[in-house]
Design a protein around this motif. Structure first.
Motif, PDB file in Angstrom:
ATOM      1  N   VAL A 134      -7.183  23.059   2.941  1.00  0.00           N
ATOM      2  CA  VAL A 134      -6.968  22.766   4.358  1.00  0.00           C
ATOM      3  C   VAL A 134      -8.290  22.507   5.077  1.00  0.00           C
ATOM      4  CG1 VAL A 134      -6.888  25.216   5.008  1.00  0.00           C
ATOM      5  CG2 VAL A 134      -5.771  23.516   6.449  1.00  0.00           C
ATOM      6  N   LEU A 135      -9.356  23.237   4.746  1.00  0.00           N
ATOM      7  CA  LEU A 135     -10.623  23.012   5.434  1.00  0.00           C
ATOM      8  C   LEU A 135     -11.171  21.628   5.119  1.00  0.00           C
ATOM      9  CD1 LEU A 135     -12.912  23.907   7.231  1.00  0.00           C
ATOM     10  CD2 LEU A 135     -13.969  25.014   5.241  1.00  0.00           C
ATOM     11  N   ALA A 136     -11.210  21.264   3.849  1.00  0.00           N
ATOM     12  CA  ALA A 136     -11.721  19.941   3.485  1.00  0.00           C
ATOM     13  C   ALA A 136     -10.903  18.841   4.146  1.00  0.00           C
ATOM     14  CB  ALA A 136     -11.694  19.781   1.965  1.00  0.00           C
ATOM     15  N   ASN A 137      -9.595  19.025   4.183  1.00  0.00           N
ATOM     16  CA  ASN A 137      -8.738  18.004   4.783  1.00  0.00           C
ATOM     17  C   ASN A 137      -8.952  17.901   6.289  1.00  0.00           C
ATOM     18  OD1 ASN A 137      -7.603  17.324   2.336  1.00  0.00           O
ATOM     19  ND2 ASN A 137      -5.848  18.695   2.572  1.00  0.00           N
ATOM     20  N   GLN A 138      -9.130  19.045   6.962  1.00  0.00           N
ATOM     21  CA  GLN A 138      -9.332  18.992   8.408  1.00  0.00           C
ATOM     22  C   GLN A 138     -10.738  18.507   8.761  1.00  0.00           C
ATOM     23  OE1 GLN A 138      -7.856  22.513  10.408  1.00  0.00           O
ATOM     24  NE2 GLN A 138      -5.759  22.049   9.792  1.00  0.00           N
ATOM     25  N   LEU A 139     -11.722  18.805   7.930  1.00  0.00           N
ATOM     26  CA  LEU A 139     -13.052  18.222   8.139  1.00  0.00           C
ATOM     27  C   LEU A 139     -13.000  16.708   7.978  1.00  0.00           C
ATOM     28  CD1 LEU A 139     -15.311  20.811   6.285  1.00  0.00           C
ATOM     29  CD2 LEU A 139     -15.142  20.449   8.752  1.00  0.00           C
ATOM     30  N   ALA A 140     -12.186  16.235   7.054  1.00  0.00           N
ATOM     31  CA  ALA A 140     -12.012  14.791   6.894  1.00  0.00           C
ATOM     32  C   ALA A 140     -11.343  14.183   8.120  1.00  0.00           C
ATOM     33  CB  ALA A 140     -11.192  14.503   5.633  1.00  0.00           C
ATOM     34  N   GLU A 141     -10.408  14.913   8.721  1.00  0.00           N
ATOM     35  CA  GLU A 141      -9.796  14.438   9.962  1.00  0.00           C
ATOM     36  C   GLU A 141     -10.839  14.294  11.066  1.00  0.00           C
ATOM     37  OE1 GLU A 141      -6.730  13.430  10.758  1.00  0.00           O
ATOM     38  OE2 GLU A 141      -5.939  13.726   8.743  1.00  0.00           O
ATOM     39  N   LEU A 142     -11.724  15.270  11.174  1.00  0.00           N
ATOM     40  CA  LEU A 142     -12.792  15.185  12.177  1.00  0.00           C
ATOM     41  C   LEU A 142     -13.719  14.013  11.883  1.00  0.00           C
ATOM     42  CD1 LEU A 142     -13.785  18.922  12.793  1.00  0.00           C
ATOM     43  CD2 LEU A 142     -12.763  17.340  14.445  1.00  0.00           C
ATOM     44  N   ASP A 143     -14.070  13.804  10.613  1.00  0.00           N
ATOM     45  CA  ASP A 143     -14.913  12.663  10.253  1.00  0.00           C
ATOM     46  C   ASP A 143     -14.257  11.361  10.692  1.00  0.00           C
ATOM     47  OD1 ASP A 143     -16.959  14.126   9.112  1.00  0.00           O
ATOM     48  OD2 ASP A 143     -16.134  14.007   7.077  1.00  0.00           O
ATOM     49  N   ALA A 144     -12.960  11.238  10.430  1.00  0.00           N
ATOM     50  CA  ALA A 144     -12.245  10.018  10.809  1.00  0.00           C
ATOM     51  C   ALA A 144     -12.199   9.859  12.321  1.00  0.00           C
ATOM     52  CB  ALA A 144     -10.833  10.041  10.234  1.00  0.00           C
ATOM     53  N   ALA A 145     -12.062  10.974  13.034  1.00  0.00           N
ATOM     54  CA  ALA A 145     -12.010  10.909  14.495  1.00  0.00           C
ATOM     55  C   ALA A 145     -13.357  10.484  15.072  1.00  0.00           C
ATOM     56  CB  ALA A 145     -11.599  12.269  15.047  1.00  0.00           C
ATOM     57  N   PHE A 146     -14.426  11.100  14.596  1.00  0.00           N
ATOM     58  CA  PHE A 146     -15.754  10.759  15.119  1.00  0.00           C
ATOM     59  C   PHE A 146     -16.193   9.356  14.720  1.00  0.00           C
ATOM     60  CE2 PHE A 146     -16.351  15.340  15.961  1.00  0.00           C
ATOM     61  CZ  PHE A 146     -17.023  15.265  17.181  1.00  0.00           C
ATOM     62  N   ALA A 147     -15.563   8.775  13.713  1.00  0.00           N
ATOM     63  CA  ALA A 147     -15.903   7.409  13.303  1.00  0.00           C
ATOM     64  C   ALA A 147     -15.309   6.360  14.236  1.00  0.00           C
ATOM     65  CB  ALA A 147     -15.414   7.162  11.873  1.00  0.00           C
ATOM     66  N   GLN A 148     -14.443   6.787  15.149  1.00  0.00           N
ATOM     67  CA  GLN A 148     -13.813   5.845  16.073  1.00  0.00           C
ATOM     68  C   GLN A 148     -14.824   5.318  17.088  1.00  0.00           C
ATOM     69  OE1 GLN A 148     -10.546   4.894  15.641  1.00  0.00           O
ATOM     70  NE2 GLN A 148     -10.675   6.225  13.824  1.00  0.00           N
ATOM     71  N   SER A 149     -14.545   4.135  17.583  1.00  0.00           N
ATOM     72  CA  SER A 149     -15.430   3.531  18.590  1.00  0.00           C
ATOM     73  C   SER A 149     -14.996   3.876  20.013  1.00  0.00           C
ATOM     74  CB  SER A 149     -15.447   2.011  18.423  1.00  0.00           C
ATOM     75  OG  SER A 149     -14.136   1.476  18.571  1.00  0.00           O
ATOM     76  N   LYS A 150     -13.959   4.679  20.131  1.00  0.00           N
ATOM     77  CA  LYS A 150     -13.484   5.084  21.448  1.00  0.00           C
ATOM     78  C   LYS A 150     -13.235   6.584  21.436  1.00  0.00           C
ATOM     79  CE  LYS A 150      -8.697   3.738  20.254  1.00  0.00           C
ATOM     80  NZ  LYS A 150      -7.549   2.899  20.693  1.00  0.00           N
ATOM     81  N   PRO A 151     -13.019   7.208  22.589  1.00  0.00           N
ATOM     82  CA  PRO A 151     -12.757   8.654  22.608  1.00  0.00           C
ATOM     83  C   PRO A 151     -11.559   8.993  21.742  1.00  0.00           C
ATOM     84  CG  PRO A 151     -13.104   7.836  24.838  1.00  0.00           C
ATOM     85  CD  PRO A 151     -12.987   6.636  23.943  1.00  0.00           C
ATOM     86  N   PHE A 152     -11.529  10.219  21.243  1.00  0.00           N
ATOM     87  CA  PHE A 152     -10.425  10.616  20.382  1.00  0.00           C
ATOM     88  C   PHE A 152      -9.864  11.964  20.791  1.00  0.00           C
ATOM     89  CE2 PHE A 152     -14.110  12.497  18.187  1.00  0.00           C
ATOM     90  CZ  PHE A 152     -13.677  13.801  17.995  1.00  0.00           C
ATOM     91  N   PHE A 153      -8.610  12.175  20.417  1.00  0.00           N
ATOM     92  CA  PHE A 153      -7.946  13.475  20.478  1.00  0.00           C
ATOM     93  C   PHE A 153      -7.590  13.861  19.057  1.00  0.00           C
ATOM     94  CE2 PHE A 153      -3.569  15.518  20.758  1.00  0.00           C
ATOM     95  CZ  PHE A 153      -4.062  16.798  21.000  1.00  0.00           C
ATOM     96  N   CYS A 154      -8.032  15.046  18.617  1.00  0.00           N
ATOM     97  CA  CYS A 154      -7.772  15.507  17.264  1.00  0.00           C
ATOM     98  C   CYS A 154      -7.137  16.888  17.319  1.00  0.00           C
ATOM     99  CB  CYS A 154      -9.080  15.543  16.462  1.00  0.00           C
ATOM    100  SG  CYS A 154      -8.851  15.876  14.710  1.00  0.00           S
ATOM    101  N   TYR A 155      -5.911  16.982  16.810  1.00  0.00           N
ATOM    102  CA  TYR A 155      -5.150  18.230  16.774  1.00  0.00           C
ATOM    103  C   TYR A 155      -5.158  18.764  15.354  1.00  0.00           C
ATOM    104  CZ  TYR A 155      -0.922  21.161  16.584  1.00  0.00           C
ATOM    105  OH  TYR A 155      -0.034  22.186  16.368  1.00  0.00           O
ATOM    106  N   LEU A 156      -5.677  19.998  15.185  1.00  0.00           N
ATOM    107  CA  LEU A 156      -5.820  20.591  13.866  1.00  0.00           C
ATOM    108  C   LEU A 156      -5.093  21.931  13.824  1.00  0.00           C
ATOM    109  CD1 LEU A 156      -9.629  19.848  13.386  1.00  0.00           C
ATOM    110  CD2 LEU A 156      -7.690  18.523  12.481  1.00  0.00           C
ATOM    111  N   HIS A 157      -4.029  21.986  13.059  1.00  0.00           N
ATOM    112  CA  HIS A 157      -3.175  23.175  12.958  1.00  0.00           C
ATOM    113  C   HIS A 157      -3.556  23.933  11.689  1.00  0.00           C
ATOM    114  CE1 HIS A 157       1.289  24.737  12.712  1.00  0.00           C
ATOM    115  NE2 HIS A 157       0.405  25.710  12.604  1.00  0.00           N
ATOM    116  N   TYR A 158      -4.088  25.149  11.858  1.00  0.00           N
ATOM    117  CA  TYR A 158      -4.439  25.989  10.715  1.00  0.00           C
ATOM    118  C   TYR A 158      -3.247  26.878  10.381  1.00  0.00           C
ATOM    119  CZ  TYR A 158      -6.737  29.496   7.817  1.00  0.00           C
ATOM    120  OH  TYR A 158      -7.070  30.342   6.789  1.00  0.00           O
TER     121      TYR A 158
END
Length: 385
Positions: A134-158
């Motif tokens: 779950v940690l690796a997958n959610q870190l990947a979600e953050l990487d994908a979010a920060f790679a965007q060229s516009k603001p992002f909303f990222c919801y991470l359910h642990y």
């Protein structure tokens, strides 16, 4: 345009709206935050609402309410079996608000039932038996979010506390098992071990956000959906059966250096349905006039010192097991206001009244000895029924 925190202090910041990261720690008890210093760090960096009350003591109804600013009778999701009855045409979700404001929206959870999907550009649903990290997958979600060229909303359910409790408690014991309810200290120790894992996960996610945003411009929300029992009440092994404070009294942190004060704790009672209107005001977005009016209210008046008193908080549930199971309709209701709490069980037509200041563990039922207070609380509760 609505008045925002930043427009009150120093004017609107130039540039795009901030990124928003919402970290949900499933089933994290109010009294378990001492297991790890990450929660002190969050408090030092932002605002803690230490007396937050959830709408429902189980994830499905709780998160539909949190993500819309509406209670279950408005969302249509007020019971375990009603996820498919979400009133999407009448409710506007946080993800939809942000998507319409130009945000990239993405999320990560373990079941399609647990959060309204409306408004997510990407929603990863990884069931427990398919989860490889779950940690690796959610870190990947953050990487994908920060790679965007516009603001992002990222919801991470642990989900790991939930998974541990399901495996080691819910599937192992009956609702009246003396082996479980007679070993509260053992149960609590096992629970706290799972809570430490959740805290370490949170610390890793925050470190990842800080690496990508060293200026602290990201708006971070860290919260739980509900608490969980460790054997306090026979009949409820963990959550969802009753509405006692060990499951409904929770907490919420909001952190964003440009928008919010640091090191501020607010102990006035608030509700999880207050999150969406708070974020809308912070981001200078207007509530939709085409959908059901928000039940929740922005928390910014509390932060600005314009409001000091707590807000009445309504909670309801219907357990899938226990003494009075009711998975299709909520049958246990509670109203928490001004240091008092009224609980009504519709199935057996019983009432409980507690003075939470003098009796925080809800052991002495004052319903018959304080009839005036009981009537006053019933009138308040009736507004939500």
């Amino acid at each position: 345009m609505m008045m925002s925190w930043r427009s009150l202090f120093g004017g609107r910041k130039s540039g795009p709206r901030p990124n928003v990261v919402l970290i949900l720690l499933d089933q994290f008890r109010h009294d378990a935050r001492s297991v790890h210093p990450v929660f002190s760090t969050l408090g030092d960096r932002g605002c803690l609402f230490s007396e937050t009350i959830t709408y429902a003591p189980y994830t499905l109804a709780s998160m539909h309410a949190t993500m819309t600013g509406l209670y279950g009778r408005q969302t249509g999701v007020d019971a375990y079996t009603k996820s498919d009855q979400f009133q999407s045409g009448q409710c506007h979700t946080l993800a939809q608000y942000l998507q319409e404001a130009g945000y990239h929206t993405r999320g990560y959870t373990f079941s399609k039932l647990l959060v309204p999907p409306d408004g997510f550009d990407s929603l990863s649903i990884v069931p427990e038996d398919e989860e490889t990290g779950v940690l690796a997958n959610q870190l990947a979600e953050l990487d994908a979010a920060f790679a965007q060229s516009k603001p992002f909303f990222c919801y991470l359910h642990y989900p790991e506390i939930h998974h541990v409790i399901v495996r080691d408690v819910l599937r192992k014991y009956t609702p009246f098992d003396e082996e479980y309810f007679g070993n509260r200290e053992r149960n609590r120790a096992a629970y706290l071990e799972a809570a430490r894992g959740a805290a370490e996960h949170t610390a890793a996610l925050l470190e990842a956000v800080d690496r990508r945003d060293p200026n602290g411009d990201t708006l971070v929300v860290v919260m739980t959906d509900h608490g969980g029992g460790v054997g306090e009440r026979v009949g409820e092994k963990a959550y969802g059966v009753f509405t006692y404070d060990y499951t409904i009294r929770i907490w919420m942190y909001l952190v964003c250096a440009p928008l919010l004060p640091a090191g501020a704790e607010f102990d006035a009672q608030v509700r999880t349905v207050d999150l969406v209107p708070t974020l809308l005001e912070l981001l200078e977005l207007s509530p939709s006039s085409r959908h059901t009016a928000l039940t929740g209210r922005s928390l910014l008046p509390l932060i600005r010192g314009e409001e000091t008193s707590g807000r009445p908080a309504f909670t309801e549930t219907g357990g899938v097991e226990g003494p009075n199971p009711s998975p299709d309709h909520p049958n246990v209701k509670s109203l928490r206001a001004d240091g008092w709490k009224l609980i009504y069980n519709q199935t057996i037509n019983t009432f409980e009244l507690y003075n939470l200041v003098e009796d925080p563990h809800e052991r002495t039922n004052l319903y018959t000895t304080h009839p005036e207070k009981a009537r006053e609380m019933w009138v308040k509760m009736s507004e939500y029924l």
